[in-house]
Design an enzyme around this catalytic site. Sequence first.
Site, PDB file in Angstrom:
ATOM      1  N   CYS A  78      13.665  10.593   6.861  1.00  0.00           N
ATOM      2  CA  CYS A  78      13.756  10.209   8.271  1.00  0.00           C
ATOM      3  C   CYS A  78      15.189  10.283   8.782  1.00  0.00           C
ATOM      4  O   CYS A  78      15.420  10.304   9.982  1.00  0.00           O
ATOM      5  CB  CYS A  78      13.163   8.824   8.485  1.00  0.00           C
ATOM      6  SG  CYS A  78      13.815   7.625   7.336  1.00  0.00           S
ATOM      7  N   LYS A 135       0.864  -1.182   0.000  1.00  0.00           N
ATOM      8  CA  LYS A 135       0.000   0.000   0.000  1.00  0.00           C
ATOM      9  C   LYS A 135       0.905   1.239   0.000  1.00  0.00           C
ATOM     10  O   LYS A 135       1.507   1.576   1.008  1.00  0.00           O
ATOM     11  CB  LYS A 135      -0.880   0.030   1.254  1.00  0.00           C
ATOM     12  CG  LYS A 135      -1.924   1.128   1.167  1.00  0.00           C
ATOM     13  CD  LYS A 135      -2.372   1.655   2.511  1.00  0.00           C
ATOM     14  CE  LYS A 135      -1.476   2.716   3.064  1.00  0.00           C
ATOM     15  NZ  LYS A 135      -1.279   3.911   2.226  1.00  0.00           N
ATOM     16  N   GLU A 147      10.492  15.778  15.370  1.00  0.00           N
ATOM     17  CA  GLU A 147      11.051  15.509  14.049  1.00  0.00           C
ATOM     18  C   GLU A 147      10.542  16.613  13.121  1.00  0.00           C
ATOM     19  O   GLU A 147       9.342  16.695  12.836  1.00  0.00           O
ATOM     20  CB  GLU A 147      10.596  14.132  13.556  1.00  0.00           C
ATOM     21  CG  GLU A 147      11.267  13.734  12.269  1.00  0.00           C
ATOM     22  CD  GLU A 147      10.911  12.332  11.803  1.00  0.00           C
ATOM     23  OE1 GLU A 147       9.821  11.837  12.157  1.00  0.00           O
ATOM     24  OE2 GLU A 147      11.711  11.740  11.064  1.00  0.00           O
ATOM     25  N   GLU A 201      10.479   0.910   9.993  1.00  0.00           N
ATOM     26  CA  GLU A 201      11.431   2.012   9.784  1.00  0.00           C
ATOM     27  C   GLU A 201      10.675   3.274  10.137  1.00  0.00           C
ATOM     28  O   GLU A 201       9.844   3.738   9.362  1.00  0.00           O
ATOM     29  CB  GLU A 201      11.877   2.078   8.319  1.00  0.00           C
ATOM     30  CG  GLU A 201      12.618   0.863   7.820  1.00  0.00           C
ATOM     31  CD  GLU A 201      14.034   0.772   8.353  1.00  0.00           C
ATOM     32  OE1 GLU A 201      14.477   1.694   9.085  1.00  0.00           O
ATOM     33  OE2 GLU A 201      14.691  -0.225   8.060  1.00  0.00           O
TER      34      GLU A 201
HETATM   35  P1  ADP Z   1       4.135  10.499   7.076  1.00  0.00           P
HETATM   36  O1  ADP Z   1       4.088  11.394   8.270  1.00  0.00           O
HETATM   37  O2  ADP Z   1       5.473  10.236   6.515  1.00  0.00           O
HETATM   38  O3  ADP Z   1       3.064  10.755   6.074  1.00  0.00           O
HETATM   39  P2  ADP Z   1       2.584   8.273   7.949  1.00  0.00           P
HETATM   40  O4  ADP Z   1       3.031   7.331   8.986  1.00  0.00           O
HETATM   41  O5  ADP Z   1       1.388   9.106   8.198  1.00  0.00           O
HETATM   42  O6  ADP Z   1       3.880   9.102   7.680  1.00  0.00           O
HETATM   43  O7  ADP Z   1       2.379   7.553   6.573  1.00  0.00           O
HETATM   44  C1  ADP Z   1       3.170   6.478   6.125  1.00  0.00           C
HETATM   45  C2  ADP Z   1       2.299   5.442   5.474  1.00  0.00           C
HETATM   46  O8  ADP Z   1       1.407   4.951   6.466  1.00  0.00           O
HETATM   47  C3  ADP Z   1       1.429   5.983   4.347  1.00  0.00           C
HETATM   48  O9  ADP Z   1       1.353   5.016   3.334  1.00  0.00           O
HETATM   49  C4  ADP Z   1       0.085   6.167   5.021  1.00  0.00           C
HETATM   50  O10 ADP Z   1      -0.997   6.069   4.122  1.00  0.00           O
HETATM   51  C5  ADP Z   1       0.086   4.981   5.957  1.00  0.00           C
HETATM   52  N1  ADP Z   1      -0.861   5.082   7.074  1.00  0.00           N
HETATM   53  C6  ADP Z   1      -1.203   6.167   7.806  1.00  0.00           C
HETATM   54  N2  ADP Z   1      -2.107   5.830   8.744  1.00  0.00           N
HETATM   55  C7  ADP Z   1      -2.364   4.502   8.606  1.00  0.00           C
HETATM   56  C8  ADP Z   1      -3.211   3.551   9.271  1.00  0.00           C
HETATM   57  N3  ADP Z   1      -3.998   3.902  10.269  1.00  0.00           N
HETATM   58  N4  ADP Z   1      -3.184   2.269   8.838  1.00  0.00           N
HETATM   59  C9  ADP Z   1      -2.395   1.888   7.827  1.00  0.00           C
HETATM   60  N5  ADP Z   1      -1.574   2.730   7.163  1.00  0.00           N
HETATM   61  C10 ADP Z   1      -1.548   4.016   7.541  1.00  0.00           C
END
Ligand code: ADP
Length: 496
Positions: free
Chosen positions: A300, A190, A398, A266
Site C-alpha cells: 500500500c 482472519k 492504486e 490501514e
Molecule cells: P486486497 O485487494 O489487498 O486483497 P481486500 O480488501 O480485498 O484487499 O482484502 C483484505 C482482507 O479483507 C482479506 O483478508 C480479505 O479476505 C478481507 N475481506 C474482503 N472482503 C471482506 C468482507 N466483505 N468482509 C470481511 N473481510 C473481507
Amino acid sequence: MIRQTYIVIQMNLKRTDLLQKGAYINGQFVQADSAKTFPVYNPFSGEMIAEVADCNGDDAKVAIDSAAVAFKIWRKFTGTKRGKILRRWYELQIEHAKDLATILTIEQGKPLAESVGEIRYGASFVEWFAEEARRAYGDVIPGHQRDKRIMVIKQPVGVVAAITPWNFPSAMITRKVAPALAAGCTVVIKPSELTPLSALALAVLATEAGIPPGVFNVLPTNDAPSIGNEMTSSRIVRKLSFTGSTAVGKLLLRQCADTVKKVSMELGGNAPFIVFDDADIDKAVEGAIASKFRNAGQTCVCTNRVFVQEGIYDEFIKKFAEAAENQKIGDGLKDGVTIGPMVEEKAVASVQHLVEDAISQGATQLCGGKRHGDKDSLIYLPTVLAHATTEMKVFHTEIFGPVAPVFKFKTEEEVLRLANDTPYGLAAYFYGRDYARLWRVAEGLEYGMVAINGSSVSTTVAPFGGIKESGIGREGSKYGLEEYLEMKQIMWAGIE
Ligand code: ADP
C-alpha cells in the site's frame, strides 16, 4: 497428495509442524465446524500447498467467546508478565525466521530475502510492544475544585477482531496483535484467504511462547464476508483493526457503525514519488526502484506515480528504465531473485489493463508491458511508462503491481497540486536538496507518512498510517499502543 508432499519437501522446513491446516481456536488447531476446507496455492508454480479449514460465522462465534473468556484473565496479567510472554514469541519468530519466510514465499510469491525481511520486520513489533506493555501510562490532572482529584487510567479495549491482507501475510498480523496483546486485549484474526499459512505458523509459536488459550485465535476462511459479519455485528468485539483495500475498509466501517466499535483502518494509497531538478539522480533512481518494485509493486506504500522535474526528466527515465530492466525475476525461493510473481491472475489482468489504457492515451512504454514467459505466468515484467498524463487510469488508480508511470512537471506548486489530487493520503516520497523547499514540500504533502531523500517509511519505531481515505489510526511506535487502550477518568470528590 503427491504434489503436496513434493511441495513440503521442496520447502525444506526444519520445523514441519509450522505448516498447520486447522483453525487456531482457544489454543487448539481444529477443523471448521462445517468440516469444509479450501485450497491454498503457490503463485509461482500454481501447485496446491495445502487444504485449510474453511471457517464461517459459527466458528467466529466460538473464537470470539473464547477470546472473551481469555480476556478476563489476560487483562489481569501485569504489563511486565505480558511483555515477557511477547518477548518469548518474538525470540521464537527470529529463531524460526527461515522457516516462516519459506512458508511465506511459497504461499505469497515474494522473494525469500524479502520474506526474511518481513519476518524480522513483523517480529520487531512483537519485541517493541513487549517493552511497551509496561508503559500504558495514565495521568493525574489538578482538580478543578478544591475537593476534587482527577486521574486518568488506560485500560484494554477488550476483544479485538483483526482482518489482514495477503501482501504482508505475517507482519500485518504481528503489527496488530502485538500492541493488542501488550495492552491486555485478546484477538481473533482472519488472515487473507490467499495466505492463511503464515498466520497459522505464528499461532504454533504463540502456543510455544506461553500465550494462553483464547488470547490469540486464527480463523482461515474462503468466505470473508461470513466472518466479517460476525466480527462486526458482535457486541463482544469492541474493536476492529483492518488492513486492506479502501473499498472493503469502507464496507467494514459501515458494518461497525451499529455497535459503535473503535476502528483502526490501514487502507489503500496512491503514493507520489517526486524528483526535483536538484536531486541526486542516481539515489532517486535507486529509491524509485525500491519503493516501486518491492513485493512486485504490491504494497500500500508502493510508489504509484513518479513525478520528475523537466530539467532532469530525460536522464531520469533512461536510468530508471535501465534499472527496472535489470531486475532479476523468477521463483522467489531462488537466490538473487528480486521480483517474483503477482499473487493471482486477477492482479495481473488488472495491471495489464492499466498499462493498455495508458499506452492507448499516449504513454511511451520504455520496458516491460507484458508477462514474463507463457500466458499463464503470474510474473509481470517491471514496466516503466514515460509521458504519463493525469487523464490515464494510472494517475487515479492504486496500481498494486510493477508498473511505474512517470509524469513531467515544471514547478513546486504544480507538483504539490498533482501529488495531492487524490482521495488517498498514505505515503509520499521526494528527492531534492534545497532545504527550504524540502520543508515546504514535506509540510504541503497531504499524507500520513513522508520520506525525504529515501524510499522507506516502515519501521517499528515510527507511526505508520494514513490520512483522508487511506485510513484511521496509527500502527507501531509509542502511539501504536493507544489504539488498543480506552481512557477512563476517575473523579474523586469530597477530599476536604
Ligand atoms: P486486497 O485487494 O489487498 O486483497 P481486500 O480488501 O480485498 O484487499 O482484502 C483484505 C482482507 O479483507 C482479506 O483478508 C480479505 O479476505 C478481507 N475481506 C474482503 N472482503 C471482506 C468482507 N466483505 N468482509 C470481511 N473481510 C473481507
